[in-house]
Design an enzyme around this catalytic site. Structure first.
Site, short mmCIF file in Angstrom:
data_model
loop_
_atom_site.label_atom_id
_atom_site.label_comp_id
_atom_site.label_asym_id
_atom_site.label_seq_id
_atom_site.Cartn_x
_atom_site.Cartn_y
_atom_site.Cartn_z
NE ARG A 10 0.40 13.45 2.24
CZ ARG A 10 -0.05 14.59 2.73
NH1 ARG A 10 -0.60 14.63 3.93
NH2 ARG A 10 0.05 15.71 2.05
CG ASN A 28 3.61 13.11 4.28
OD1 ASN A 28 3.63 12.15 3.53
ND2 ASN A 28 3.41 14.34 3.86
#
Length: 82
Positions: A10, A28
């Protein structure tokens, strides 16, 4: 976009999205995948897709699925959503 675990994916996407001048988010999902929504020029978005396909150092990206959509509301930064 794909399944990732414990490799800073990320942060990697956020950093590269910002470098490319894109806005959007990365998060996520409950099933272990990573989802990205990005806004910008098609050329820069395609660059981000290539970056995601490669992934950060020591990562193994198995697949990247892309879905193009019309921009609905403008986003003002690239961030990690959750």
């Amino acid at each position: 976009m794909g399944f990732v675990q414990g490799i800073g994916f990320r942060q990697f996407v956020k950093s590269n999205g910002r470098k490319l001048g894109l806005t959007g988010w990365v998060q996520n999902t409950n099933d272990g995948r990573v989802e990205v929504l990005a806004q910008g020029s098609k050329e820069k978005l395609e660059e981000l897709i290539k970056v995601c396909e490669k992934g950060p150092f020591l990562s193994e990206v198995k697949s990247v699925q892309v879905q193009w959509e019309e921009k609905t509301e403008p986003l003002d930064e690239f961030r990690i959503a959750r």
